[in-house]
Design an enzyme around this catalytic site. Structure first.
Site, PDB file in Angstrom:
ATOM      1  CD  GLU A 126      -2.919  -1.209   0.151  1.00  0.00           C
ATOM      2  OE1 GLU A 126      -2.854  -0.349  -0.754  1.00  0.00           O
ATOM      3  OE2 GLU A 126      -3.771  -2.116   0.170  1.00  0.00           O
ATOM      4  CG  HIS A 180      -4.087   0.470   5.693  1.00  0.00           C
ATOM      5  ND1 HIS A 180      -5.457   0.589   5.594  1.00  0.00           N
ATOM      6  CD2 HIS A 180      -3.760  -0.681   5.050  1.00  0.00           C
ATOM      7  CE1 HIS A 180      -5.931  -0.448   4.902  1.00  0.00           C
ATOM      8  NE2 HIS A 180      -4.919  -1.240   4.569  1.00  0.00           N
ATOM      9  CG  HIS A 203      -7.118  -5.007   7.015  1.00  0.00           C
ATOM     10  ND1 HIS A 203      -6.804  -6.089   6.230  1.00  0.00           N
ATOM     11  CD2 HIS A 203      -6.756  -3.910   6.307  1.00  0.00           C
ATOM     12  CE1 HIS A 203      -6.270  -5.663   5.085  1.00  0.00           C
ATOM     13  NE2 HIS A 203      -6.229  -4.345   5.109  1.00  0.00           N
ATOM     14  CE1 TYR A 207     -16.095  14.350  22.783  1.00  0.00           C
ATOM     15  CE2 TYR A 207     -18.216  13.677  23.677  1.00  0.00           C
ATOM     16  CZ  TYR A 207     -16.839  13.778  23.790  1.00  0.00           C
ATOM     17  OH  TYR A 207     -16.204  13.307  24.909  1.00  0.00           O
ATOM     18  CG  HIS A 245      -8.748  -2.256   1.907  1.00  0.00           C
ATOM     19  ND1 HIS A 245      -7.997  -1.835   0.827  1.00  0.00           N
ATOM     20  CD2 HIS A 245      -7.843  -2.665   2.828  1.00  0.00           C
ATOM     21  CE1 HIS A 245      -6.711  -2.000   1.081  1.00  0.00           C
ATOM     22  NE2 HIS A 245      -6.591  -2.492   2.305  1.00  0.00           N
ATOM     23  CE1 TYR A 304     -10.166  15.347  25.723  1.00  0.00           C
ATOM     24  CE2 TYR A 304      -9.622  14.287  23.634  1.00  0.00           C
ATOM     25  CZ  TYR A 304      -9.941  14.201  24.977  1.00  0.00           C
ATOM     26  OH  TYR A 304     -10.034  12.973  25.570  1.00  0.00           O
TER      27      TYR A 304
END
Length: 223
Positions: free
Chosen positions: A78, A97, A99, A118, A160, A213
């Protein structure tokens, strides 16, 4: 290799092991990259995280031949969306990334995550988009991922998984954890009749508060 680069490579490996140990990912499915000067450091393809050493992390030039790399191992399959995100979003220092189970479940259903909580505002807007399906590792996947990430720090990839991006590795990992939590909450709300979504005004208010925050605060840049 400088001490600073080696430390970042170690941090990438530690983050990979953490995301698997926490259930955020499994096997060698996910991948992580982090910007270092004019290169992008990225996990190699198909090597178990427990076997990784700093020298095994691949390095892609941010400016140079597209797809060229340094290192003893090929970069993650990727690498295209990792590299394209880094090139298109100079404020982004790391991409995660995974899964992750709930995020991937929603991605399989091709559902975006709406304003059900939120914390969605930590990603830059009122929803987390789901990019259309494209073959893994392809330039086409990179293109739809970049589109889904416009103005956002996270997205789902249809059938994916998910992507989380941040100013640095710590923030990208934090957002990956939060994205999976949001996916779980949304999934569970769907089971009991569906969520009551926040209004546009409530999202704006939450976004203003979220900007100050914790890890949502952007780090100071080197002069």
């Amino acid at each position: 290799m400088s001490k600073r680069e080696k430390a970042l490579r170690k941090a990438i490996i530690a983050a990979c092991r953490e995301m698997n140990a926490s259930g955020l990912n499994q096997g060698t499915a996910g991948n992580i990259s982090a910007r270092y000067k004019d290169r992008l450091l990225i996990t190699p393809s198909g090597i178990p995280y427990d076997e990784l050493e700093p020298e095994m992390i691949a390095a892609l030039p941010l400016n140079g031949e597209y797809g060229a790399y340094e290192g003893p191992n090929k970069p993650s399959s990727e690498w295209r969306f990792h590299l394209d995100i880094a090139k298109a979003r100079p404020e982004i220092g790391a991409t995660v990334h995974t899964h992750a189970p709930y995020a991937t479940t929603l991605a399989i259903a091709r559902r975006e995550i709406p304003a059900c909580h939120y914390m969605v505002t930590a990603f830059g807007g009122a929803e987390i988009r789901c990019a259309p399906y494209r073959k893994f590792g392809s330039k086409e996947l990179s293109e739809v991922a970049l589109e889904a990430l416009q103005g956002r720090k996270g997205c789902l990839l249809a059938n994916h998984g998910m992507i989380a991006i941040g100013a640095d590795l710590e923030r990208a990992m934090w957002l990956a954890v939060e994205l999976e939590a949001l996916a779980r909450h949304y999934y569970q709300a769907l089971l009991i009749g569906g969520p009551v979504l926040l209004s546009e005004e409530e999202i704006v208010e939450a976004g203003e508060l979220m900007s100050g925050y914790g890890l949502a605060v952007e780090p100071a840049r080197d002069a």
